[in-house]
Design a protein around this motif. Sequence first.
Motif, PDB file in Angstrom:
ATOM      1  N   TYR A 150       0.813  -1.213   0.000  1.00 20.86           N
ATOM      2  CA  TYR A 150       0.000   0.000   0.000  1.00 20.86           C
ATOM      3  C   TYR A 150       0.849   1.267   0.000  1.00 20.86           C
ATOM      4  O   TYR A 150       0.331   2.356  -0.261  1.00 20.86           O
ATOM      5  CB  TYR A 150      -0.931   0.019   1.204  1.00 20.86           C
ATOM      6  CG  TYR A 150      -2.170  -0.826   1.012  1.00 20.86           C
ATOM      7  CD1 TYR A 150      -3.172  -0.415   0.128  1.00 20.86           C
ATOM      8  CD2 TYR A 150      -2.336  -2.016   1.684  1.00 20.86           C
ATOM      9  CE1 TYR A 150      -4.307  -1.184  -0.065  1.00 20.86           C
ATOM     10  CE2 TYR A 150      -3.471  -2.790   1.504  1.00 20.86           C
ATOM     11  CZ  TYR A 150      -4.457  -2.366   0.629  1.00 20.86           C
ATOM     12  OH  TYR A 150      -5.583  -3.128   0.434  1.00 20.86           O
ATOM     13  N   TYR A 151       2.142   1.128   0.308  1.00 21.15           N
ATOM     14  CA  TYR A 151       3.018   2.291   0.389  1.00 21.15           C
ATOM     15  C   TYR A 151       4.036   2.275  -0.755  1.00 21.15           C
ATOM     16  O   TYR A 151       4.282   1.240  -1.379  1.00 21.15           O
ATOM     17  CB  TYR A 151       3.710   2.321   1.748  1.00 21.15           C
ATOM     18  CG  TYR A 151       2.730   2.424   2.892  1.00 21.15           C
ATOM     19  CD1 TYR A 151       2.055   3.624   3.141  1.00 21.15           C
ATOM     20  CD2 TYR A 151       2.444   1.324   3.695  1.00 21.15           C
ATOM     21  CE1 TYR A 151       1.131   3.721   4.176  1.00 21.15           C
ATOM     22  CE2 TYR A 151       1.521   1.414   4.732  1.00 21.15           C
ATOM     23  CZ  TYR A 151       0.858   2.618   4.967  1.00 21.15           C
ATOM     24  OH  TYR A 151      -0.060   2.704   5.968  1.00 21.15           O
ATOM     25  N   SER A 152       4.605   3.431  -1.026  1.00 16.98           N
ATOM     26  CA  SER A 152       5.503   3.587  -2.159  1.00 16.98           C
ATOM     27  C   SER A 152       6.665   2.597  -2.104  1.00 16.98           C
ATOM     28  O   SER A 152       7.307   2.412  -1.059  1.00 16.98           O
ATOM     29  CB  SER A 152       6.044   5.020  -2.205  1.00 16.98           C
ATOM     30  OG  SER A 152       6.891   5.195  -3.320  1.00 16.98           O
TER      31      SER A 152
ATOM     32  N   GLU B 220       9.606  -0.736 -17.057  1.00 16.53           N
ATOM     33  CA  GLU B 220      10.177   0.452 -16.427  1.00 16.53           C
ATOM     34  C   GLU B 220      10.160   0.259 -14.917  1.00 16.53           C
ATOM     35  O   GLU B 220       9.198  -0.287 -14.362  1.00 16.53           O
ATOM     36  CB  GLU B 220       9.358   1.694 -16.763  1.00 16.53           C
ATOM     37  CG  GLU B 220       9.310   2.056 -18.226  1.00 16.53           C
ATOM     38  CD  GLU B 220       8.456   3.300 -18.426  1.00 16.53           C
ATOM     39  OE1 GLU B 220       8.907   4.399 -18.035  1.00 16.53           O
ATOM     40  OE2 GLU B 220       7.335   3.171 -18.944  1.00 16.53           O
ATOM     41  N   LEU B 221      11.209   0.709 -14.256  1.00 16.50           N
ATOM     42  CA  LEU B 221      11.257   0.677 -12.797  1.00 16.50           C
ATOM     43  C   LEU B 221      10.713   2.006 -12.277  1.00 16.50           C
ATOM     44  O   LEU B 221      11.311   3.059 -12.522  1.00 16.50           O
ATOM     45  CB  LEU B 221      12.692   0.454 -12.310  1.00 16.50           C
ATOM     46  CG  LEU B 221      12.862   0.208 -10.812  1.00 16.50           C
ATOM     47  CD1 LEU B 221      12.182  -1.103 -10.393  1.00 16.50           C
ATOM     48  CD2 LEU B 221      14.336   0.176 -10.429  1.00 16.50           C
ATOM     49  N   ARG B 222       9.572   1.965 -11.589  1.00 15.76           N
ATOM     50  CA  ARG B 222       8.945   3.198 -11.099  1.00 15.76           C
ATOM     51  C   ARG B 222       8.619   3.096  -9.616  1.00 15.76           C
ATOM     52  O   ARG B 222       8.512   1.993  -9.055  1.00 15.76           O
ATOM     53  CB  ARG B 222       7.662   3.484 -11.874  1.00 15.76           C
ATOM     54  CG  ARG B 222       7.864   3.772 -13.354  1.00 15.76           C
ATOM     55  CD  ARG B 222       6.650   4.510 -13.907  1.00 15.76           C
ATOM     56  NE  ARG B 222       6.586   4.522 -15.350  1.00 15.76           N
ATOM     57  CZ  ARG B 222       5.607   5.085 -16.047  1.00 15.76           C
ATOM     58  NH1 ARG B 222       4.595   5.680 -15.409  1.00 15.76           N
ATOM     59  NH2 ARG B 222       5.606   5.061 -17.364  1.00 15.76           N
TER      60      ARG B 222
ATOM     61  N   SER C 248       3.509   6.766  -7.323  1.00 15.99           N
ATOM     62  CA  SER C 248       3.372   7.481  -6.052  1.00 15.99           C
ATOM     63  C   SER C 248       4.674   7.443  -5.272  1.00 15.99           C
ATOM     64  O   SER C 248       5.411   6.452  -5.319  1.00 15.99           O
ATOM     65  CB  SER C 248       2.256   6.837  -5.216  1.00 15.99           C
ATOM     66  OG  SER C 248       2.206   7.405  -3.920  1.00 15.99           O
ATOM     67  N   LEU C 249       4.922   8.518  -4.534  1.00 19.58           N
ATOM     68  CA  LEU C 249       6.040   8.580  -3.589  1.00 19.58           C
ATOM     69  C   LEU C 249       5.541   8.551  -2.150  1.00 19.58           C
ATOM     70  O   LEU C 249       6.328   8.711  -1.212  1.00 19.58           O
ATOM     71  CB  LEU C 249       6.861   9.849  -3.824  1.00 19.58           C
ATOM     72  CG  LEU C 249       7.640   9.918  -5.152  1.00 19.58           C
ATOM     73  CD1 LEU C 249       8.257  11.299  -5.321  1.00 19.58           C
ATOM     74  CD2 LEU C 249       8.721   8.832  -5.197  1.00 19.58           C
ATOM     75  N   ALA C 250       4.234   8.330  -1.962  1.00 18.28           N
ATOM     76  CA  ALA C 250       3.634   8.386  -0.619  1.00 18.28           C
ATOM     77  C   ALA C 250       4.037   7.152   0.195  1.00 18.28           C
ATOM     78  O   ALA C 250       3.657   6.029  -0.139  1.00 18.28           O
ATOM     79  CB  ALA C 250       2.118   8.476  -0.728  1.00 18.28           C
ATOM     80  N   ALA C 251       4.790   7.379   1.253  1.00 17.08           N
ATOM     81  CA  ALA C 251       5.311   6.282   2.060  1.00 17.08           C
ATOM     82  C   ALA C 251       4.660   6.194   3.435  1.00 17.08           C
ATOM     83  O   ALA C 251       5.036   5.349   4.246  1.00 17.08           O
ATOM     84  CB  ALA C 251       6.823   6.419   2.210  1.00 17.08           C
ATOM     85  N   THR C 252       3.701   7.088   3.714  1.00 20.93           N
ATOM     86  CA  THR C 252       3.008   7.075   5.004  1.00 20.93           C
ATOM     87  C   THR C 252       1.513   7.264   4.759  1.00 20.93           C
ATOM     88  O   THR C 252       1.091   7.735   3.694  1.00 20.93           O
ATOM     89  CB  THR C 252       3.505   8.208   5.915  1.00 20.93           C
ATOM     90  OG1 THR C 252       3.133   9.474   5.329  1.00 20.93           O
ATOM     91  CG2 THR C 252       5.014   8.150   6.109  1.00 20.93           C
TER      92      THR C 252
ATOM     93  N   VAL D  93      -3.197  10.332   2.443  1.00 25.64           N
ATOM     94  CA  VAL D  93      -4.361  11.197   2.648  1.00 25.64           C
ATOM     95  C   VAL D  93      -4.292  12.392   1.698  1.00 25.64           C
ATOM     96  O   VAL D  93      -5.284  12.747   1.044  1.00 25.64           O
ATOM     97  CB  VAL D  93      -4.454  11.673   4.114  1.00 25.64           C
ATOM     98  CG1 VAL D  93      -5.446  12.827   4.257  1.00 25.64           C
ATOM     99  CG2 VAL D  93      -4.867  10.521   5.025  1.00 25.64           C
ATOM    100  N   LEU D  94      -3.129  12.992   1.596  1.00 30.67           N
ATOM    101  CA  LEU D  94      -2.962  14.141   0.697  1.00 30.67           C
ATOM    102  C   LEU D  94      -3.165  13.740  -0.759  1.00 30.67           C
ATOM    103  O   LEU D  94      -3.813  14.447  -1.527  1.00 30.67           O
ATOM    104  CB  LEU D  94      -1.575  14.753   0.875  1.00 30.67           C
ATOM    105  CG  LEU D  94      -1.334  15.548   2.160  1.00 30.67           C
ATOM    106  CD1 LEU D  94       0.104  16.055   2.207  1.00 30.67           C
ATOM    107  CD2 LEU D  94      -2.301  16.707   2.275  1.00 30.67           C
ATOM    108  N   GLU D  95      -2.619  12.599  -1.153  1.00 35.38           N
ATOM    109  CA  GLU D  95      -2.803  12.126  -2.529  1.00 35.38           C
ATOM    110  C   GLU D  95      -4.273  11.839  -2.818  1.00 35.38           C
ATOM    111  O   GLU D  95      -4.772  12.134  -3.901  1.00 35.38           O
ATOM    112  CB  GLU D  95      -1.991  10.850  -2.767  1.00 35.38           C
ATOM    113  CG  GLU D  95      -0.530  11.101  -3.036  1.00 35.38           C
ATOM    114  CD  GLU D  95       0.177   9.886  -3.607  1.00 35.38           C
ATOM    115  OE1 GLU D  95       1.358  10.012  -3.954  1.00 35.38           O
ATOM    116  OE2 GLU D  95      -0.450   8.804  -3.705  1.00 35.38           O
ATOM    117  N   THR D  96      -4.950  11.273  -1.849  1.00 33.77           N
ATOM    118  CA  THR D  96      -6.356  10.919  -2.038  1.00 33.77           C
ATOM    119  C   THR D  96      -7.214  12.168  -2.166  1.00 33.77           C
ATOM    120  O   THR D  96      -8.201  12.184  -2.925  1.00 33.77           O
ATOM    121  CB  THR D  96      -6.846  10.042  -0.870  1.00 33.77           C
ATOM    122  OG1 THR D  96      -5.972   8.911  -0.726  1.00 33.77           O
ATOM    123  CG2 THR D  96      -8.261   9.539  -1.113  1.00 33.77           C
TER     124      THR D  96
END
Length: 322
Positions: A229-231, A259-261, A279-283, A288-291
């Motif tokens: 679920y995390y980056s 591609e490695l993303r 995504s870079l969201a790791a927390t 929440v911000l991305e959503t």
Amino acid sequence: MNAPIHSNLLHPMTHHRPDHLSNAHLDALEEETIFILREVAAAFERPTLLFSGGKDSLVMLKCAEKAFGTPATGGKIPYPLLMIDTGHNFHEVTDFRDSRAKELGAELIVRSVEDSMARGTVRLAHPGESRNVHQSVTLLEAIEEFRFDALIGGARRDEEKARAKERIFSHRDSFGQWQPKDQRPELWNLFNTKLQPGEHFRVFPISNWTELDVWQYIAREHIALPSLYYSHKREVVERKGLLVPVTPLTPLKSGEVAELRDVRFRTVGDITCTCPVESLAATADAIVLETLAADVSERGATRMDDKTSEASMEKRKKDGYF
């Protein structure tokens, strides 16, 4: 689609900070979910909680802990957990599922599509066909085996058009089928739980939650999730606007280049039809911000099985799908 965020839930000039996004509404959502979970325990003889190890079922499990207690507090969830396994699920999710059930001292029942294939009740059109749609057969077989009269699921109305039509207590006939034009009214939280022999209910306690609510609750309650679920970095290939993970089940096609993303999964399911998003969201707070900024529902952004037609989910639900 995510529900619109009303301005009174945000403090002025702080829209970019998740710690200033109000969590006040989560108490009401949690209270409703706990009420429904307890109502199922009181109204049915043989209920079960559908538990995949995904974020929505983990949120529901957290509410069940609050509703009934844990072994540490002398309580226990009063119904077993059930998963229908395609055999093509991410191991990070199934491993997490097993450890979480053990942690809670909960009974975990796993039934596999592969067992249905061995019995001949599921036949694939070709070896590479996704098994996802065939979960309906295995689920109905499990219902018959254990005589379940209520199955608690983590579906939400904001996920998909067909799920938006569903009642919280959704009646299924003796064939396990859903009739969207023949549903019982639910006024003032009064649920009609009467069943004829062979019938059952699908119950959706987090129907009124959105993806944003789920992530706010995960952040507030510090709910542990599978790492997918995390980056994380993953090899993917773009197909029809989706990032398809490159795996032995979803290999590269002729002429494609991986591609490695940096990606994460908004929803997890069968590997053959579940895609990550960049995504870079790791927390949880970062998600929440991305959503908040998302303009496509999680299924619309990540599920290949929902791309076949606008009515694909409704058809599957009529056939017994979750």
